[in-house]
Motif scaffolding. Structure first.
Motif, PDB file in Angstrom:
ATOM      1  N   ARG A 140       0.827  -1.218   0.000  1.00 10.93           N
ATOM      2  CA  ARG A 140       0.000   0.000   0.000  1.00 10.93           C
ATOM      3  C   ARG A 140       0.859   1.265   0.000  1.00 10.93           C
ATOM      4  NH1 ARG A 140      -2.675  -3.900   2.714  1.00 10.93           N
ATOM      5  NH2 ARG A 140      -4.894  -4.187   2.243  1.00 10.93           N
ATOM      6  N   TYR A 141       1.964   1.207   0.725  1.00  9.75           N
ATOM      7  CA  TYR A 141       2.860   2.368   0.757  1.00  9.75           C
ATOM      8  C   TYR A 141       3.510   2.586  -0.607  1.00  9.75           C
ATOM      9  CZ  TYR A 141       6.568   5.500   2.278  1.00  9.75           C
ATOM     10  OH  TYR A 141       7.403   6.570   2.396  1.00  9.75           O
ATOM     11  N   VAL A 142       3.998   1.500  -1.193  1.00  9.90           N
ATOM     12  CA  VAL A 142       4.646   1.591  -2.509  1.00  9.90           C
ATOM     13  C   VAL A 142       3.654   2.074  -3.564  1.00  9.90           C
ATOM     14  CG1 VAL A 142       5.856   0.292  -4.308  1.00  9.90           C
ATOM     15  CG2 VAL A 142       6.299  -0.227  -1.908  1.00  9.90           C
ATOM     16  N   LYS A 143       2.393   1.642  -3.453  1.00  8.38           N
ATOM     17  CA  LYS A 143       1.385   2.006  -4.455  1.00  8.38           C
ATOM     18  C   LYS A 143       1.172   3.511  -4.525  1.00  8.38           C
ATOM     19  CE  LYS A 143      -3.173   0.709  -6.166  1.00  8.38           C
ATOM     20  NZ  LYS A 143      -4.397  -0.105  -5.950  1.00  8.38           N
ATOM     21  N   ASN A 144       1.335   4.204  -3.403  1.00 10.64           N
ATOM     22  CA  ASN A 144       1.167   5.656  -3.377  1.00 10.64           C
ATOM     23  C   ASN A 144       2.175   6.369  -4.282  1.00 10.64           C
ATOM     24  OD1 ASN A 144      -0.931   5.552  -1.522  1.00 10.64           O
ATOM     25  ND2 ASN A 144       0.467   5.579   0.229  1.00 10.64           N
ATOM     26  N   PHE A 145       3.331   5.736  -4.501  1.00 15.68           N
ATOM     27  CA  PHE A 145       4.393   6.368  -5.293  1.00 15.68           C
ATOM     28  C   PHE A 145       4.601   5.698  -6.650  1.00 15.68           C
ATOM     29  CE2 PHE A 145       5.311   7.006  -0.804  1.00 15.68           C
ATOM     30  CZ  PHE A 145       5.564   8.367  -0.747  1.00 15.68           C
ATOM     31  N   ASP A 146       4.498   4.363  -6.684  1.00 16.04           N
ATOM     32  CA  ASP A 146       4.858   3.619  -7.900  1.00 16.04           C
ATOM     33  C   ASP A 146       3.691   2.890  -8.553  1.00 16.04           C
ATOM     34  OD1 ASP A 146       7.910   3.888  -7.904  1.00 16.04           O
ATOM     35  OD2 ASP A 146       7.540   3.147  -5.880  1.00 16.04           O
ATOM     36  N   GLY A 147       2.475   3.048  -8.040  1.00 15.72           N
ATOM     37  CA  GLY A 147       1.324   2.378  -8.638  1.00 15.72           C
ATOM     38  C   GLY A 147       1.324   0.884  -8.354  1.00 15.72           C
ATOM     39  N   GLU A 148       0.758   0.100  -9.276  1.00 14.05           N
ATOM     40  CA  GLU A 148       0.730  -1.351  -9.104  1.00 14.05           C
ATOM     41  C   GLU A 148       2.142  -1.870  -8.848  1.00 14.05           C
ATOM     42  OE1 GLU A 148      -2.483  -4.160 -11.010  1.00 14.05           O
ATOM     43  OE2 GLU A 148      -1.422  -3.045 -12.550  1.00 14.05           O
ATOM     44  N   ASN A 149       2.270  -2.798  -7.907  1.00 13.19           N
ATOM     45  CA  ASN A 149       3.609  -3.238  -7.537  1.00 13.19           C
ATOM     46  C   ASN A 149       3.599  -4.646  -6.969  1.00 13.19           C
ATOM     47  OD1 ASN A 149       3.730  -3.011  -4.322  1.00 13.19           O
ATOM     48  ND2 ASN A 149       2.471  -1.332  -5.095  1.00 13.19           N
ATOM     49  N   ASP A 150       4.790  -5.152  -6.668  1.00 16.20           N
ATOM     50  CA  ASP A 150       4.952  -6.501  -6.112  1.00 16.20           C
ATOM     51  C   ASP A 150       5.238  -6.479  -4.612  1.00 16.20           C
ATOM     52  OD1 ASP A 150       7.509  -5.522  -5.944  1.00 16.20           O
ATOM     53  OD2 ASP A 150       8.427  -7.047  -7.213  1.00 16.20           O
ATOM     54  N   GLY A 151       4.988  -5.321  -4.005  1.00 16.41           N
ATOM     55  CA  GLY A 151       5.292  -5.152  -2.586  1.00 16.41           C
ATOM     56  C   GLY A 151       6.547  -4.332  -2.357  1.00 16.41           C
ATOM     57  N   LEU A 152       7.377  -4.201  -3.416  1.00 12.38           N
ATOM     58  CA  LEU A 152       8.603  -3.398  -3.328  1.00 12.38           C
ATOM     59  C   LEU A 152       8.832  -2.549  -4.570  1.00 12.38           C
ATOM     60  CD1 LEU A 152      11.223  -5.844  -1.721  1.00 12.38           C
ATOM     61  CD2 LEU A 152      10.162  -3.846  -0.657  1.00 12.38           C
ATOM     62  N   VAL A 153       8.590  -3.131  -5.744  1.00  9.41           N
ATOM     63  CA  VAL A 153       8.912  -2.461  -7.011  1.00  9.41           C
ATOM     64  C   VAL A 153       7.639  -2.231  -7.823  1.00  9.41           C
ATOM     65  CG1 VAL A 153      10.290  -2.562  -9.119  1.00  9.41           C
ATOM     66  CG2 VAL A 153      11.158  -3.606  -7.017  1.00  9.41           C
ATOM     67  N   GLY A 154       7.526  -1.033  -8.394  1.00 13.39           N
ATOM     68  CA  GLY A 154       6.369  -0.700  -9.209  1.00 13.39           C
ATOM     69  C   GLY A 154       6.394  -1.393 -10.566  1.00 13.39           C
ATOM     70  N   GLU A 155       5.209  -1.688 -11.094  1.00  9.94           N
ATOM     71  CA  GLU A 155       5.091  -2.405 -12.364  1.00  9.94           C
ATOM     72  C   GLU A 155       5.753  -1.662 -13.515  1.00  9.94           C
ATOM     73  OE1 GLU A 155       3.819  -3.556 -16.188  1.00  9.94           O
ATOM     74  OE2 GLU A 155       3.011  -1.728 -15.267  1.00  9.94           O
ATOM     75  N   ASN A 156       5.715  -0.338 -13.491  1.00  5.64           N
ATOM     76  CA  ASN A 156       6.293   0.438 -14.602  1.00  5.64           C
ATOM     77  C   ASN A 156       7.816   0.416 -14.616  1.00  5.64           C
ATOM     78  OD1 ASN A 156       6.852   2.019 -12.410  1.00  5.64           O
ATOM     79  ND2 ASN A 156       5.751   3.844 -13.112  1.00  5.64           N
ATOM     80  N   SER A 157       8.429  -0.260 -13.638  1.00  2.81           N
ATOM     81  CA  SER A 157       9.883  -0.308 -13.568  1.00  2.81           C
ATOM     82  C   SER A 157      10.466  -1.633 -14.068  1.00  2.81           C
ATOM     83  CB  SER A 157      10.336  -0.084 -12.110  1.00  2.81           C
ATOM     84  OG  SER A 157      11.691   0.247 -12.041  1.00  2.81           O
ATOM     85  N   PHE A 158       9.602  -2.613 -14.338  1.00 10.46           N
ATOM     86  CA  PHE A 158      10.071  -3.957 -14.668  1.00 10.46           C
ATOM     87  C   PHE A 158      10.559  -4.135 -16.105  1.00 10.46           C
ATOM     88  CE2 PHE A 158       6.774  -5.402 -11.368  1.00 10.46           C
ATOM     89  CZ  PHE A 158       7.719  -5.447 -10.360  1.00 10.46           C
ATOM     90  N   ALA A 159       9.862  -3.527 -17.051  1.00 12.19           N
ATOM     91  CA  ALA A 159      10.069  -3.838 -18.466  1.00 12.19           C
ATOM     92  C   ALA A 159      11.454  -3.424 -18.959  1.00 12.19           C
ATOM     93  CB  ALA A 159       9.000  -3.164 -19.309  1.00 12.19           C
ATOM     94  N   TRP A 160      12.113  -4.351 -19.648  1.00 11.36           N
ATOM     95  CA  TRP A 160      13.445  -4.102 -20.214  1.00 11.36           C
ATOM     96  C   TRP A 160      13.766  -5.242 -21.164  1.00 11.36           C
ATOM     97  CZ3 TRP A 160      18.075  -6.960 -19.695  1.00 11.36           C
ATOM     98  CH2 TRP A 160      19.227  -6.340 -20.211  1.00 11.36           C
ATOM     99  N   GLY A 161      14.471  -4.930 -22.256  1.00 12.06           N
ATOM    100  CA  GLY A 161      14.894  -5.972 -23.182  1.00 12.06           C
ATOM    101  C   GLY A 161      13.918  -6.224 -24.313  1.00 12.06           C
ATOM    102  N   GLU A 162      14.143  -7.327 -25.013  1.00 16.86           N
ATOM    103  CA  GLU A 162      13.346  -7.649 -26.196  1.00 16.86           C
ATOM    104  C   GLU A 162      11.961  -8.179 -25.847  1.00 16.86           C
ATOM    105  OE1 GLU A 162      15.604 -10.331 -28.709  1.00 16.86           O
ATOM    106  OE2 GLU A 162      17.447  -9.662 -27.731  1.00 16.86           O
ATOM    107  N   LYS A 163      11.837  -8.800 -24.679  1.00 13.10           N
ATOM    108  CA  LYS A 163      10.584  -9.462 -24.310  1.00 13.10           C
ATOM    109  C   LYS A 163      10.270  -9.147 -22.862  1.00 13.10           C
ATOM    110  CE  LYS A 163       8.628 -14.148 -23.897  1.00 13.10           C
ATOM    111  NZ  LYS A 163       8.932 -15.598 -24.025  1.00 13.10           N
ATOM    112  N   TYR A 164       8.996  -8.864 -22.596  1.00 10.17           N
ATOM    113  CA  TYR A 164       8.577  -8.558 -21.226  1.00 10.17           C
ATOM    114  C   TYR A 164       7.316  -9.346 -20.897  1.00 10.17           C
ATOM    115  CZ  TYR A 164       6.454  -5.942 -17.349  1.00 10.17           C
ATOM    116  OH  TYR A 164       5.861  -5.589 -16.172  1.00 10.17           O
ATOM    117  N   VAL A 165       7.332 -10.016 -19.745  1.00 11.24           N
ATOM    118  CA  VAL A 165       6.176 -10.790 -19.280  1.00 11.24           C
ATOM    119  C   VAL A 165       5.760 -10.289 -17.910  1.00 11.24           C
ATOM    120  CG1 VAL A 165       5.335 -13.076 -18.610  1.00 11.24           C
ATOM    121  CG2 VAL A 165       6.876 -12.854 -20.575  1.00 11.24           C
ATOM    122  N   LEU A 166       4.495  -9.906 -17.763  1.00 11.65           N
ATOM    123  CA  LEU A 166       3.963  -9.491 -16.468  1.00 11.65           C
ATOM    124  C   LEU A 166       3.097 -10.613 -15.917  1.00 11.65           C
ATOM    125  CD1 LEU A 166       3.585  -7.309 -14.299  1.00 11.65           C
ATOM    126  CD2 LEU A 166       1.562  -6.536 -15.561  1.00 11.65           C
TER     127      LEU A 166
END
Length: 442
Positions: A373-399
């Motif tokens: 909930r704390y992370v969501k205030n700053f980074d939106g949807e997340n895994d409890g530590l890292v926001g979803e918009n920070s994951f994607a990198w490279g040729e292929k991305y799977v959420l």
């Protein structure tokens, strides 16, 4: 509990009920103790220790404990009925027979219970801290203790059904080579952890991949350094793996900060020729806004005290020069932006990324269910530590998303908690991931 509803287990149940309530028989024929005691010992030692489909000691002991607890619970009703009948027969003329029969039954039942509960407490992964604590707290509360015990039996029996099914699949000859990639795998941990033989950071994943033909190595770098210094250690380690095994290249699978460390090693420390592919898992490629906020809000004295405790502890555990604050500082959005401007994309290396989110954090494990909930205030949807918009990198991305009500946390995605999540089989996911690398000729 499907594996426990079997003819042989019904026999065990009937024999146990007879043994637990055999006081009157022993009183009439004392020599029967020479049969009852060995039989009771054998029951406690051997029942459920040879489940079909596995040779693993942990699963054998967990199955043994679960079956004993199930027999214990099921034997309560026959024991109560028998002693109600005995009370009707013996009171008031021979009430001591009732008392001694109760003592006899309670002591024998206690042996059965403690044998089972110790086995499941020591071997079950799915009980977690939660059910172990609840079981301990409710153990002396009548009725409630039986409700909790029934829940524990359900948890461990489901675990056994799932684990043994996985064992059978893993040992199938036709699947033994599906993860045998051209180049070996190197698993790289995230910040604040170390590679250990006692507790694998990647949970049950490496063992499953090995059963399917994979060759696995680990980064073995320190737990908390700057991205640059971690990258330096990883570059040395991976080059050493290639040199000693003569494998030419490796496939890197890196979690969290480990993904940034590996990108840096490839870009800045000449690791690119030694890498066939890199897969980053829940890596904060664009950093964490909440981390910046925490560093700004927390008083300097508190940060220094936490850092000192951490650095001292990890030095005692084997790290050479851990640096808590430097490691955290490199995970901020500002630091990662500078990093992305500096690092070159690994040409000629297959690069992909994976991320996950917790849709229903209240059902996740502590403490990520709270931090979400704390992370969501700053980074939106997340895994409890890292926001979803920070994951994607490279040729292929799977959420990754769970279809159920659980979600997939920063720790779940690497099986750190060893929890079987409904609608997400983490081991099957990595088998598919590595199988895809094999199909790509890597």
């Amino acid at each position: 509990m499907k594996r426990y509803i079997a003819p042989i287990n019904v026999v065990y149940f009937i024999v146990t009920c007879l043994l637990l309530n055999s006081y009157m028989l022993v009183k009439a024929f004392p020599y029967t103790l020479f049969i009852i005691i060995p039989l009771f010992i054998l029951l406690n030692a051997l029942v459920g220790t040879k489940p079909a489909g596995t040779k693993r000691l942990r699963l054998k002991l967990c199955n043994h404990g679960t079956l004993l607890l199930a027999i214990f619970v099921c034997s309560l009703i026959p024991s109560i009925i028998w002693h109600a009948v005995l009370a009707f027969i013996t009171i008031p003329n021979a009430y001591m027979d009732l008392i001694w029969s109760l003592v006899y039954c309670i002591v024998a039942s206690a042996v059965l219970f403690w044998n089972g509960i110790i086995c499941v407490y020591c071997t079950s992964t799915q009980m977690g801290i939660k059910w172990r604590v609840i079981g301990a707290l409710c153990g002396m509360i009548p009725i409630l203790n039986l409700v909790v015990l029934t829940k524990i039996i359900n948890v461990t029996s489901d675990e056994m059904d799932f684990e043994i099914e996985k064992e059978i699949v893993s040992n199938a000859p036709e699947l033994s080579q599906i993860c045998k990639t051209k180049y070996p795998l190197v698993f790289v941990h995230g910040v604040f952890f170390r590679d250990s033989n006692l507790f694998n950071y990647w949970g049950r994943i490496p063992r499953t991949l090995k059963l399917h033909g994979a060759t696995v190595y680990y980064g073995e770098h320190q737990s908390a350094l700057t991205v640059k210094e971690s990258a330096r250690e990883l570059a040395y380690r991976i080059k050493l793996i290639v040199e000693r095994s003569e494998c030419e290249k490796v496939n890197i699978i890196a979690h969290s900060k480990g993904g940034l460390d590996c990108r840096y090693a490839i870009s800045e420390f000449g690791l690119a020729p030694y890498v066939a592919s890199i897969t980053t898992v829940n890596t904060p490629h664009r950093g964490c806004l909440f981390a910046e906020r925490l560093l700004d809000v927390i008083p300097e004295s508190v940060k220094n005290k936490v850092a000192t405790v951490y650095n001292t502890t990890l030095t005692a555990l084997g790290d050479e020069q851990p640096d808590f604050l430097a490691a955290v500082g490199d995970l901020t959005a500002e630091a990662c932006q500078k990093l992305n401007e500096q690092l070159t994309f690994p040409e000629g290396i297959f690069a992909q990324s994976i991320g996950s989110v917790m849709e229903h954090p209240h059902k996740g494990q502590f403490p990520l269910n709270l931090s979400y909930r704390y992370v969501k205030n700053f980074d939106g949807e997340n895994d409890g530590l890292v926001g979803e918009n920070s994951f994607a990198w490279g040729e292929k991305y799977v959420l990754l998303r769970s279809k159920g009500t659980r979600g997939i946390s920063h720790c779940d995605v690497i099986d750190l908690s060893r929890e079987n999540i409904r609608d997400f089989d983490v081991r099957a996911f990595y088998v598919e991931l590595v199988s895809d690398l094999k199909d790509r000729g890597l």
